[in-house]
Write a protein that holds these residues in place. Sequence first.
Motif, short mmCIF file in Angstrom:
data_model
loop_
_atom_site.label_atom_id
_atom_site.label_comp_id
_atom_site.label_asym_id
_atom_site.label_seq_id
_atom_site.Cartn_x
_atom_site.Cartn_y
_atom_site.Cartn_z
N GLU A 138 0.83 -1.20 0.00
CA GLU A 138 0.00 0.00 0.00
C GLU A 138 0.87 1.26 0.00
OE1 GLU A 138 -3.71 0.03 2.41
OE2 GLU A 138 -2.73 1.68 3.49
N ARG A 139 0.41 2.25 -0.74
CA ARG A 139 1.06 3.56 -0.74
C ARG A 139 -0.01 4.60 -0.44
NH1 ARG A 139 5.82 5.02 -3.70
NH2 ARG A 139 6.24 7.27 -3.60
N GLN A 140 0.18 5.36 0.61
CA GLN A 140 -0.74 6.42 1.01
C GLN A 140 -0.08 7.75 0.68
OE1 GLN A 140 -1.21 5.78 5.22
NE2 GLN A 140 -2.10 3.73 4.98
N VAL A 141 -0.72 8.53 -0.20
CA VAL A 141 -0.16 9.79 -0.69
C VAL A 141 -1.00 10.94 -0.16
CG1 VAL A 141 0.50 11.11 -2.72
CG2 VAL A 141 0.65 8.62 -2.76
N LEU A 162 4.67 4.42 2.62
CA LEU A 162 4.74 3.22 1.79
C LEU A 162 4.89 1.99 2.66
CD1 LEU A 162 5.09 1.82 -1.00
CD2 LEU A 162 7.54 2.32 -0.81
N PHE A 163 3.98 1.02 2.47
CA PHE A 163 4.07 -0.27 3.13
C PHE A 163 4.33 -1.32 2.06
CE2 PHE A 163 1.37 2.33 5.84
CZ PHE A 163 1.91 2.11 7.10
N GLN A 164 5.51 -1.95 2.11
CA GLN A 164 5.92 -2.89 1.08
C GLN A 164 5.59 -4.33 1.47
OE1 GLN A 164 10.09 -1.50 0.82
NE2 GLN A 164 9.59 -0.80 -1.26
N ARG A 165 5.58 -5.20 0.47
CA ARG A 165 5.20 -6.59 0.70
C ARG A 165 6.21 -7.33 1.57
NH1 ARG A 165 5.13 -9.71 -4.86
NH2 ARG A 165 4.08 -7.83 -5.57
N ASN A 166 7.44 -6.85 1.65
CA ASN A 166 8.46 -7.52 2.47
C ASN A 166 8.39 -7.12 3.94
OD1 ASN A 166 9.44 -4.91 2.40
ND2 ASN A 166 11.32 -5.39 1.29
N GLY A 167 7.42 -6.29 4.29
CA GLY A 167 7.26 -5.89 5.69
C GLY A 167 7.94 -4.59 6.03
N GLU A 168 8.70 -4.01 5.09
CA GLU A 168 9.34 -2.72 5.34
C GLU A 168 8.36 -1.59 5.04
OE1 GLU A 168 12.94 -2.51 3.09
OE2 GLU A 168 13.89 -4.16 4.16
N ALA A 169 8.58 -0.44 5.69
CA ALA A 169 7.68 0.69 5.50
C ALA A 169 8.46 1.99 5.67
CB ALA A 169 6.52 0.63 6.50
N TYR A 170 8.06 3.01 4.90
CA TYR A 170 8.79 4.27 4.87
C TYR A 170 7.85 5.46 4.83
CZ TYR A 170 12.65 1.25 3.39
OH TYR A 170 13.60 0.26 3.33
N ARG A 216 12.36 7.75 5.04
CA ARG A 216 12.73 7.42 6.42
C ARG A 216 11.95 6.18 6.86
NH1 ARG A 216 15.13 10.67 9.86
NH2 ARG A 216 14.48 12.53 8.69
N PRO A 217 12.64 5.13 7.34
CA PRO A 217 11.94 3.93 7.81
C PRO A 217 10.97 4.27 8.95
CG PRO A 217 14.29 3.49 7.56
CD PRO A 217 14.12 4.98 7.40
N LEU A 218 9.80 3.67 8.91
CA LEU A 218 8.83 3.89 9.98
C LEU A 218 9.23 3.12 11.22
CD1 LEU A 218 5.36 3.65 8.18
CD2 LEU A 218 6.64 5.70 8.80
N PRO A 219 8.86 3.62 12.40
CA PRO A 219 9.15 2.89 13.65
C PRO A 219 8.45 1.53 13.65
CG PRO A 219 8.46 5.15 14.10
CD PRO A 219 8.20 4.91 12.65
N ALA A 220 9.06 0.59 14.34
CA ALA A 220 8.53 -0.78 14.37
C ALA A 220 7.11 -0.83 14.92
CB ALA A 220 9.45 -1.66 15.22
N ASP A 221 6.79 0.01 15.93
CA ASP A 221 5.45 -0.04 16.50
C ASP A 221 4.39 0.44 15.52
OD1 ASP A 221 6.33 2.59 16.63
OD2 ASP A 221 5.29 3.03 18.50
N ARG A 222 4.75 1.37 14.66
CA ARG A 222 3.79 1.84 13.66
C ARG A 222 3.56 0.78 12.58
NH1 ARG A 222 3.99 7.57 10.28
NH2 ARG A 222 2.06 7.24 9.09
N ILE A 223 4.62 0.10 12.19
CA ILE A 223 4.49 -0.98 11.22
C ILE A 223 3.62 -2.10 11.79
CG2 ILE A 223 5.73 -2.75 9.92
CD1 ILE A 223 8.11 -0.84 9.79
N PHE A 233 4.90 1.03 -5.66
CA PHE A 233 5.19 0.36 -4.39
C PHE A 233 6.68 0.20 -4.15
CE2 PHE A 233 1.10 -1.10 -6.09
CZ PHE A 233 0.27 -0.57 -5.11
N ASN A 234 7.46 0.94 -4.92
CA ASN A 234 8.91 0.98 -4.73
C ASN A 234 9.31 2.36 -4.24
OD1 ASN A 234 9.20 -1.66 -5.73
ND2 ASN A 234 9.36 -0.92 -7.84
N LEU A 235 10.46 2.47 -3.60
CA LEU A 235 10.97 3.78 -3.22
C LEU A 235 11.31 4.56 -4.48
CD1 LEU A 235 13.32 2.88 -0.22
CD2 LEU A 235 11.08 4.00 -0.13
N PRO A 236 11.12 5.88 -4.46
CA PRO A 236 11.45 6.70 -5.64
C PRO A 236 12.91 6.52 -6.03
CG PRO A 236 10.21 7.98 -4.03
CD PRO A 236 10.56 6.69 -3.36
N SER A 237 13.16 6.48 -7.33
CA SER A 237 14.52 6.33 -7.82
C SER A 237 15.39 7.46 -7.31
CB SER A 237 14.52 6.31 -9.35
OG SER A 237 15.83 6.21 -9.84
#
Length: 272
Positions: free
Chosen positions: A94-97, A107-115, A123-130, A259-263
């Motif tokens: 999911e990407r919330q703009v 951005l919430f990616q399929r691998n569990g990472e979020a920014y 900037r990576p989101l804090p673990a509690d927010r993810i 769903f990828n980080l901007p180039s």
Amino acid sequence: MTLNNLEMKRSIPILLLVTAAAVQAQNDALARGKRVVDEAVAAAGGQKFLSMQDRVEAGRAYSFFRDQLSGLSRAKIYTRYVAPESKDKLGVEERQVFGKDEESAVLFQRNGEAYEITFRGARPLPADRIQRYADTTMHNVFYILRTRLKEPGMIFESRGSDVIDNVPVEIVDIADSENRVTTVYFHRSTKLPVRQTFYRRDPKTRERDEEVTVFSKYRDIGDGIQWPFAIERKRNGEKIFEMYAETVTANPGVQDAMFNLPSGAKKLKPSN
């Protein structure tokens, strides 16, 4: 035969009847719960709903603190259903703009990472927010109906019917193999979800929070798929979020790049 033995022999048939009645009541509740859920899937669009690949929602988002408006923004949410990379990962990205010029995003990616993405970088989101996002998604009735229905260990137990906010509803507890329970209120006429409730433990305070979401203003978003255009969330009775969609489109064919980080985006350090 002593009096005690005689009384025991007489009580056995009664206990068997009580047990049989309890088992039958449980089976009836499970059958009714499954029927209500199946009717909800059909009302939401049936196979078209189940095979929805992606979705874009655009409208106005409001945030609240202690029931008072604390922020508002234009918002666009891009969602795509995916095969989970592992058992502990979500089957969605999911990407919330936010903003008129879409100047910031989450951005919430399929691998569990979020920014959190801004002009400064990612900037990576804090673990509690993810974790909160993961918990909320796993309990979300539309994610359950679309993705989790055939998951091993899922149980749909009816709690009967009632009237909530002047709306006649069927109430169903949806539980999974990890004992996550979502109570969903389905409109008895439209068959669609109008409310859901679940509880989660705050990782910092360890207090039990009640999370409530209310769904309304359903419309056809394509191929007969029904989706709520108004969503309201409350925590412990206090309003925390509202979104009023102006447009929702099913299966627009969202590109991978969304769903990828901007180039060239600069990777920032996580917040303390």
